[in-house]
Design a protein around this motif. Structure first.
Motif, PDB file in Angstrom:
ATOM      1  N   MET A   1       0.843  -0.932  -0.195  1.00 46.54           N
ATOM      2  CA  MET A   1      -0.178   0.227   0.113  1.00 46.54           C
ATOM      3  C   MET A   1       0.934   1.516   0.084  1.00 46.54           C
ATOM      4  SD  MET A   1      -3.026   1.641   2.908  1.00 46.54           S
ATOM      5  CE  MET A   1      -4.002   0.023   2.314  1.00 46.54           C
ATOM      6  N   SER A   2       0.555   1.773  -0.857  1.00 46.95           N
ATOM      7  CA  SER A   2       1.394   3.263  -1.349  1.00 46.95           C
ATOM      8  C   SER A   2       1.139   4.197   0.035  1.00 46.95           C
ATOM      9  CB  SER A   2       0.205   4.188  -2.027  1.00 46.95           C
ATOM     10  OG  SER A   2       0.132   4.984  -1.794  1.00 46.95           O
ATOM     11  N   ARG A   3       2.640   5.301   0.783  1.00 41.32           N
ATOM     12  CA  ARG A   3       2.338   5.832   1.440  1.00 41.32           C
ATOM     13  C   ARG A   3       0.909   6.835   2.030  1.00 41.32           C
ATOM     14  NH1 ARG A   3       6.085   8.031   5.383  1.00 41.32           N
ATOM     15  NH2 ARG A   3       4.939  10.019   6.823  1.00 41.32           N
ATOM     16  N   GLU A   4       0.873   7.314   0.409  1.00 39.41           N
ATOM     17  CA  GLU A   4      -0.390   8.392   0.350  1.00 39.41           C
ATOM     18  C   GLU A   4      -1.617   7.786   0.527  1.00 39.41           C
ATOM     19  OE1 GLU A   4       1.997   7.707  -1.899  1.00 39.41           O
ATOM     20  OE2 GLU A   4       2.911   9.997  -1.811  1.00 39.41           O
ATOM     21  N   ARG A   5      -1.988   6.210   0.278  1.00 41.83           N
ATOM     22  CA  ARG A   5      -3.696   5.136   1.038  1.00 41.83           C
ATOM     23  C   ARG A   5      -3.302   4.969   1.870  1.00 41.83           C
ATOM     24  NH1 ARG A   5      -8.123   4.817   0.979  1.00 41.83           N
ATOM     25  NH2 ARG A   5      -9.206   2.750   1.148  1.00 41.83           N
ATOM     26  N   PHE A   6      -2.230   4.986   3.030  1.00 46.89           N
ATOM     27  CA  PHE A   6      -2.316   4.774   4.363  1.00 46.89           C
ATOM     28  C   PHE A   6      -2.219   6.387   5.286  1.00 46.89           C
ATOM     29  CE2 PHE A   6      -0.553   4.290   8.433  1.00 46.89           C
ATOM     30  CZ  PHE A   6      -0.423   3.279   8.291  1.00 46.89           C
ATOM     31  N   GLU A   7      -1.882   7.205   4.754  1.00 45.82           N
ATOM     32  CA  GLU A   7      -2.346   8.363   5.349  1.00 45.82           C
ATOM     33  C   GLU A   7      -2.944   9.003   4.879  1.00 45.82           C
ATOM     34  OE1 GLU A   7       0.630  10.943   3.049  1.00 45.82           O
ATOM     35  OE2 GLU A   7       2.037  10.717   4.410  1.00 45.82           O
ATOM     36  N   GLU A   8      -3.978   8.898   4.185  1.00 52.43           N
ATOM     37  CA  GLU A   8      -5.531   9.413   3.322  1.00 52.43           C
ATOM     38  C   GLU A   8      -6.775   7.456   5.110  1.00 52.43           C
ATOM     39  OE1 GLU A   8      -8.659   7.503   0.303  1.00 52.43           O
ATOM     40  OE2 GLU A   8      -6.587   8.207  -0.492  1.00 52.43           O
ATOM     41  N   LEU A   9      -5.704   6.532   4.626  1.00 59.77           N
ATOM     42  CA  LEU A   9      -6.548   5.915   5.765  1.00 59.77           C
ATOM     43  C   LEU A   9      -6.827   6.232   7.581  1.00 59.77           C
ATOM     44  CD1 LEU A   9      -5.352   2.106   4.941  1.00 59.77           C
ATOM     45  CD2 LEU A   9      -7.637   3.810   4.294  1.00 59.77           C
ATOM     46  N   VAL A  10      -5.507   6.761   7.898  1.00 60.53           N
ATOM     47  CA  VAL A  10      -5.332   7.242   9.593  1.00 60.53           C
ATOM     48  C   VAL A  10      -6.709   8.641   9.025  1.00 60.53           C
ATOM     49  CG1 VAL A  10      -3.294   9.074  10.550  1.00 60.53           C
ATOM     50  CG2 VAL A  10      -2.843   6.373   9.508  1.00 60.53           C
ATOM     51  N   GLY A  11      -6.369   9.772   8.059  1.00 63.66           N
ATOM     52  CA  GLY A  11      -7.229  10.767   7.587  1.00 63.66           C
ATOM     53  C   GLY A  11      -8.448  10.209   7.875  1.00 63.66           C
ATOM     54  N   ASP A  12      -9.306   8.874   7.652  1.00 57.81           N
ATOM     55  CA  ASP A  12     -10.365   8.964   7.684  1.00 57.81           C
ATOM     56  C   ASP A  12     -10.975   7.870   8.824  1.00 57.81           C
ATOM     57  OD1 ASP A  12     -10.830   8.623   5.205  1.00 57.81           O
ATOM     58  OD2 ASP A  12     -10.664   6.563   4.680  1.00 57.81           O
ATOM     59  N   ALA A  13      -9.635   7.016  10.416  1.00 60.92           N
ATOM     60  CA  ALA A  13      -9.785   7.444  11.280  1.00 60.92           C
ATOM     61  C   ALA A  13     -10.045   8.144  12.453  1.00 60.92           C
ATOM     62  CB  ALA A  13      -8.833   7.211  11.625  1.00 60.92           C
ATOM     63  N   LEU A  14      -9.547   9.508  11.819  1.00 61.25           N
ATOM     64  CA  LEU A  14      -9.307  10.665  12.520  1.00 61.25           C
ATOM     65  C   LEU A  14     -10.580  10.925  12.519  1.00 61.25           C
ATOM     66  CD1 LEU A  14      -5.983  12.690  12.175  1.00 61.25           C
ATOM     67  CD2 LEU A  14      -6.775  11.513  14.636  1.00 61.25           C
ATOM     68  N   ASP A  15     -11.482  11.338  11.148  1.00 58.99           N
ATOM     69  CA  ASP A  15     -12.353  12.108  10.890  1.00 58.99           C
ATOM     70  C   ASP A  15     -13.555  11.067  11.679  1.00 58.99           C
ATOM     71  OD1 ASP A  15     -11.497  13.856   9.285  1.00 58.99           O
ATOM     72  OD2 ASP A  15     -11.846  12.279   7.661  1.00 58.99           O
ATOM     73  N   ALA A  16     -13.453   9.632  12.285  1.00 61.59           N
ATOM     74  CA  ALA A  16     -14.877   8.432  12.268  1.00 61.59           C
ATOM     75  C   ALA A  16     -14.115   9.065  14.042  1.00 61.59           C
ATOM     76  CB  ALA A  16     -13.724   7.512  12.787  1.00 61.59           C
ATOM     77  N   ILE A  17     -13.686   9.762  14.231  1.00 63.82           N
ATOM     78  CA  ILE A  17     -13.441  10.254  15.800  1.00 63.82           C
ATOM     79  C   ILE A  17     -14.272  11.384  16.213  1.00 63.82           C
ATOM     80  CG2 ILE A  17     -12.643  11.450  17.761  1.00 63.82           C
ATOM     81  CD1 ILE A  17     -11.125   8.396  16.790  1.00 63.82           C
ATOM     82  N   PRO A  18     -15.809  10.987  17.102  1.00 60.76           N
ATOM     83  CA  PRO A  18     -16.296  12.423  17.289  1.00 60.76           C
ATOM     84  C   PRO A  18     -15.848  13.286  17.873  1.00 60.76           C
ATOM     85  CG  PRO A  18     -16.757   9.918  19.182  1.00 60.76           C
ATOM     86  CD  PRO A  18     -15.645   9.831  17.888  1.00 60.76           C
ATOM     87  N   ALA A  19     -17.150  14.150  17.317  1.00 61.42           N
ATOM     88  CA  ALA A  19     -16.003  16.071  16.566  1.00 61.42           C
ATOM     89  C   ALA A  19     -16.269  16.450  18.428  1.00 61.42           C
ATOM     90  CB  ALA A  19     -17.036  16.879  16.213  1.00 61.42           C
ATOM     91  N   GLU A  20     -17.167  16.017  19.500  1.00 63.20           N
ATOM     92  CA  GLU A  20     -16.655  16.222  20.765  1.00 63.20           C
ATOM     93  C   GLU A  20     -15.260  15.773  21.740  1.00 63.20           C
ATOM     94  OE1 GLU A  20     -19.540  13.855  20.894  1.00 63.20           O
ATOM     95  OE2 GLU A  20     -20.159  15.169  19.621  1.00 63.20           O
ATOM     96  N   LEU A  21     -14.602  14.950  20.822  1.00 62.21           N
ATOM     97  CA  LEU A  21     -13.178  14.861  21.546  1.00 62.21           C
ATOM     98  C   LEU A  21     -12.201  14.967  21.018  1.00 62.21           C
ATOM     99  CD1 LEU A  21     -13.517  10.335  21.805  1.00 62.21           C
ATOM    100  CD2 LEU A  21     -13.404  12.302  23.568  1.00 62.21           C
TER     101      LEU A  21
END
Length: 111
Positions: A1-21
């Protein structure tokens, strides 16, 4: 998996964190590195947990949450497994920012 795709997955994981947190996170940056400083490490929190910050906490560099790409890719066989592992690792390291220790994260299933 490319670094760009992995970074995208990290961004997606952060987006899934509730905004309150996310709104309660303070002076922290999330980074992706290829290799971990020690074997088997998927993520690392470095800094001063929110629960440890006192009145004299000022003028310090941001805390760092680092997610390690190559160790994660080595333990996963599919992209779906990478997605799941990245999400778990991101939550785990954010929990450290809030002062939650490894023992409690293991009890909660976030290890």
């Amino acid at each position: 998996m490319s670094r760009e795709r992995f970074e995208e997955l990290v961004g997606d994981a952060l987006d899934a964190i509730p905004a309150e947190l996310l709104d309660r996170m303070s002076n922290v940056v999330v980074l992706v590195e290829d290799d971990a400083p020690e074997p088997g490490l998927l993520g690392l929190y470095e800094g001063h947990a929110l629960t440890d910050r006192g009145w004299d906490y000022a003028g310090v560099l941001p805390d760092r949450i680092t997610i390690y790409r190559n160790p994660t890719l080595r333990i996963c066989d599919t992209e779906e497994e990478v997605v799941d592992e990245v999400a778990i690792t991101v939550v785990h390291e954010i929990a450290h920012h809030f002062g939650i220790p490894d023992e409690r994260l293991h009890e909660l299933g976030w290890a």
